[in-house]
Write a protein that holds these residues in place. Structure first.
Motif, PDB file in Angstrom:
ATOM      1  N   ALA A 144      -2.472   6.842   6.944  1.00  0.00           N
ATOM      2  CA  ALA A 144      -1.313   7.152   6.092  1.00  0.00           C
ATOM      3  C   ALA A 144      -1.684   6.872   4.636  1.00  0.00           C
ATOM      4  CB  ALA A 144      -0.103   6.327   6.519  1.00  0.00           C
ATOM      5  N   LYS A 145      -2.191   7.884   3.947  1.00  0.00           N
ATOM      6  CA  LYS A 145      -2.756   7.697   2.611  1.00  0.00           C
ATOM      7  C   LYS A 145      -1.707   7.285   1.582  1.00  0.00           C
ATOM      8  CE  LYS A 145      -6.399  11.075   3.501  1.00  0.00           C
ATOM      9  NZ  LYS A 145      -7.028  12.356   3.079  1.00  0.00           N
ATOM     10  N   PHE A 146      -0.519   7.877   1.646  1.00  0.00           N
ATOM     11  CA  PHE A 146       0.509   7.535   0.687  1.00  0.00           C
ATOM     12  C   PHE A 146       0.954   6.080   0.848  1.00  0.00           C
ATOM     13  CE2 PHE A 146       1.107  12.201   0.558  1.00  0.00           C
ATOM     14  CZ  PHE A 146       1.048  12.374  -0.808  1.00  0.00           C
ATOM     15  N   ARG A 147       1.086   5.648   2.096  1.00  0.00           N
ATOM     16  CA  ARG A 147       1.479   4.261   2.337  1.00  0.00           C
ATOM     17  C   ARG A 147       0.397   3.302   1.843  1.00  0.00           C
ATOM     18  NH1 ARG A 147       4.002   6.089   7.356  1.00  0.00           N
ATOM     19  NH2 ARG A 147       6.239   5.766   7.203  1.00  0.00           N
ATOM     20  N   LEU A 148      -0.845   3.641   2.120  1.00  0.00           N
ATOM     21  CA  LEU A 148      -1.943   2.787   1.678  1.00  0.00           C
ATOM     22  C   LEU A 148      -1.972   2.668   0.155  1.00  0.00           C
ATOM     23  CD1 LEU A 148      -4.889   3.882   4.012  1.00  0.00           C
ATOM     24  CD2 LEU A 148      -3.585   1.761   4.096  1.00  0.00           C
ATOM     25  N   THR A 149      -1.803   3.792  -0.532  1.00  0.00           N
ATOM     26  CA  THR A 149      -1.835   3.783  -1.989  1.00  0.00           C
ATOM     27  C   THR A 149      -0.658   3.015  -2.565  1.00  0.00           C
ATOM     28  OG1 THR A 149      -2.903   5.964  -1.930  1.00  0.00           O
ATOM     29  CG2 THR A 149      -2.023   5.226  -4.039  1.00  0.00           C
ATOM     30  N   ALA A 150       0.523   3.203  -1.995  1.00  0.00           N
ATOM     31  CA  ALA A 150       1.707   2.496  -2.489  1.00  0.00           C
ATOM     32  C   ALA A 150       1.563   0.988  -2.293  1.00  0.00           C
ATOM     33  CB  ALA A 150       2.954   3.005  -1.770  1.00  0.00           C
ATOM     34  N   ILE A 151       1.036   0.582  -1.148  1.00  0.00           N
ATOM     35  CA  ILE A 151       0.844  -0.845  -0.890  1.00  0.00           C
ATOM     36  C   ILE A 151      -0.188  -1.435  -1.847  1.00  0.00           C
ATOM     37  CG2 ILE A 151      -0.006  -2.508   0.809  1.00  0.00           C
ATOM     38  CD1 ILE A 151       1.189  -0.705   2.976  1.00  0.00           C
ATOM     39  N   GLN A 152      -1.253  -0.696  -2.094  1.00  0.00           N
ATOM     40  CA  GLN A 152      -2.281  -1.181  -3.014  1.00  0.00           C
ATOM     41  C   GLN A 152      -1.747  -1.290  -4.438  1.00  0.00           C
ATOM     42  OE1 GLN A 152      -6.450   0.326  -2.377  1.00  0.00           O
ATOM     43  NE2 GLN A 152      -5.473   1.536  -0.773  1.00  0.00           N
ATOM     44  N   CYS A 153      -0.922  -0.334  -4.847  1.00  0.00           N
ATOM     45  CA  CYS A 153      -0.302  -0.419  -6.173  1.00  0.00           C
ATOM     46  C   CYS A 153       0.608  -1.637  -6.270  1.00  0.00           C
ATOM     47  CB  CYS A 153       0.483   0.854  -6.474  1.00  0.00           C
ATOM     48  SG  CYS A 153      -0.545   2.296  -6.856  1.00  0.00           S
ATOM     49  N   LEU A 154       1.331  -1.928  -5.195  1.00  0.00           N
ATOM     50  CA  LEU A 154       2.200  -3.095  -5.177  1.00  0.00           C
ATOM     51  C   LEU A 154       1.388  -4.384  -5.259  1.00  0.00           C
ATOM     52  CD1 LEU A 154       5.034  -4.303  -4.884  1.00  0.00           C
ATOM     53  CD2 LEU A 154       4.733  -4.176  -2.387  1.00  0.00           C
ATOM     54  N   PHE A 155       0.310  -4.462  -4.491  1.00  0.00           N
ATOM     55  CA  PHE A 155      -0.569  -5.631  -4.566  1.00  0.00           C
ATOM     56  C   PHE A 155      -1.170  -5.771  -5.956  1.00  0.00           C
ATOM     57  CE2 PHE A 155      -1.511  -5.682   0.264  1.00  0.00           C
ATOM     58  CZ  PHE A 155      -0.470  -6.585   0.462  1.00  0.00           C
ATOM     59  N   SER A 156      -1.603  -4.647  -6.531  1.00  0.00           N
ATOM     60  CA  SER A 156      -2.187  -4.684  -7.863  1.00  0.00           C
ATOM     61  C   SER A 156      -1.159  -5.115  -8.911  1.00  0.00           C
ATOM     62  CB  SER A 156      -2.749  -3.305  -8.226  1.00  0.00           C
ATOM     63  OG  SER A 156      -3.303  -3.318  -9.516  1.00  0.00           O
ATOM     64  N   PHE A 157       0.094  -4.695  -8.727  1.00  0.00           N
ATOM     65  CA  PHE A 157       1.163  -5.136  -9.630  1.00  0.00           C
ATOM     66  C   PHE A 157       1.311  -6.655  -9.599  1.00  0.00           C
ATOM     67  CE2 PHE A 157       5.708  -6.420  -9.396  1.00  0.00           C
ATOM     68  CZ  PHE A 157       5.970  -6.431 -10.767  1.00  0.00           C
ATOM     69  N   MET A 158       1.302  -7.234  -8.413  1.00  0.00           N
ATOM     70  CA  MET A 158       1.437  -8.693  -8.302  1.00  0.00           C
ATOM     71  C   MET A 158       0.217  -9.408  -8.893  1.00  0.00           C
ATOM     72  SD  MET A 158       3.257  -9.176  -4.555  1.00  0.00           S
ATOM     73  CE  MET A 158       1.971  -8.321  -3.642  1.00  0.00           C
ATOM     74  N   GLN A 159      -0.969  -8.892  -8.608  1.00  0.00           N
ATOM     75  CA  GLN A 159      -2.183  -9.509  -9.135  1.00  0.00           C
ATOM     76  C   GLN A 159      -2.258  -9.393 -10.660  1.00  0.00           C
ATOM     77  OE1 GLN A 159      -4.956  -7.135  -6.980  1.00  0.00           O
ATOM     78  NE2 GLN A 159      -4.672  -8.235  -5.032  1.00  0.00           N
ATOM     79  N   SER A 160      -1.923  -8.202 -11.174  1.00  0.00           N
ATOM     80  CA  SER A 160      -1.972  -7.981 -12.624  1.00  0.00           C
ATOM     81  C   SER A 160      -0.918  -8.812 -13.354  1.00  0.00           C
ATOM     82  CB  SER A 160      -1.770  -6.497 -12.937  1.00  0.00           C
ATOM     83  OG  SER A 160      -2.782  -5.710 -12.332  1.00  0.00           O
TER      84      SER A 160
END
Length: 275
Positions: free
Chosen positions: A220-236
């Motif tokens: 599920a590419k869209f789910r993977l990308t959305a989750i990674q963006c969310l993780f990156s938001f928290m890390q950033s």
């Protein structure tokens, strides 16, 4: 005239992947220009990444919700992998890119993006994901293309041309023009920014390679990308809070080039996914 238009449509339809790639490159160039404008105008590069990832998470949420390619629930092991992949490919790459663009030019940032395929190919070959055949034409073409791409990026980094006075119609840029020119065009800053930009592209290339393994586990590419963006938001956010802890005004976002740049970068994310 009608036959000419039909011929053009047929040509575009036949070569859709190539036209899509050219369009994405134009979008990348616009992202470099707007990012450079926003950061030159005073926006913190770390805060810029936070807002960009936050907006991207929100924009991708509807696509992730309706993504039908879900083979199995997300496991704890996969979430940990996504967290680490996001740290390398999105957080580290984006922060290095936005910091480096403050020391280089938008032209170099757009040109350096073309090194991503070459770096990806070299890294994939080193870890034996990509095979190289020097006895065949396509193998030699890959090697030659990688060398030319990296040589072009080095040329942009080392060869200094005349100033074009980009975006001098901004009052802030006119008031601080001498400071900006000194910062951008000093030899030490150019080398520092170029190395940081190449490091950002290396992290991005590693992220592209790792995506191949992650997608096989969860398609599920869209789910993977959305989750990674969310993780990156928290890390950033953690990085930006640590760096800008004594500057609360850095988080201010108004109806100006800052908001336009963030919105444009999010739009590029969506277009790349659809392409």
């Amino acid at each position: 005239m009608k036959s000419f238009l039909l011929g053009c449509v047929a040509t575009v339809e036949k070569n859709r992947p190539y036209f899509a790639m050219l369009f994405i490159q134009f979008m990348y160039a616009g992202m470099a220009l707007l990012s450079k404008a926003a950061i030159s105008k005073g926006m913190s590069p770390y805060v810029f990444v936070v807002y960009r990832q936050a907006f991207a998470s929100v924009a991708l949420s509807p696509f992730a919700f309706f993504d039908s390619k879900q083979s199995a629930p997300l496991s704890c092991s996969l979430l940990c992998k996504l967290f680490l992949v996001s740290l390398v490919g999105l957080t580290a790459s984006s922060n290095l890119y936005c910091v480096s663009i403050n020391y280089t030019s938008a032209t170099f940032a757009a040109a350096a993006t073309n090194t991503v395929p070459a770096i990806t190919f070299i890294m994939a070959a080193l870890i034996r994901v990509e095979s190289i055949s020097i006895k065949r034409v396509h193998g030699l073409a890959k090697i030659l293309g990688s060398v030319l791409s990296l040589a072009g990026a080095i040329t942009f980094a080392l060869v200094k041309g005349p100033s074009l006075g980009f975006m001098k119609w901004y009052p802030e840029n006119q008031n601080h023009s001498s400071h900006l020119l000194t910062t951008v065009h000093s030899k030490v800053d150019i080398v520092r920014g170029s190395l940081m930009m190449l490091s950002a592209n290396t992290a991005w290339s590693l992220w592209l390679i790792l995506q191949g393994f992650v997608v096989k586990q969860y398609p599920a590419k869209f789910r993977l990308t959305a989750i990674q963006c969310l993780f990156s938001f928290m890390q950033s956010t953690v990085v930006a809070v640590a760096v800008e802890r004594n500057n609360p005004s850095a988080w201010r976002l108004g109806w100006d080039i800052h908001l336009l740049s963030v919105a444009y970068c999010v739009r590029v994310y969506n277009l790349i996914l659809h392409a």
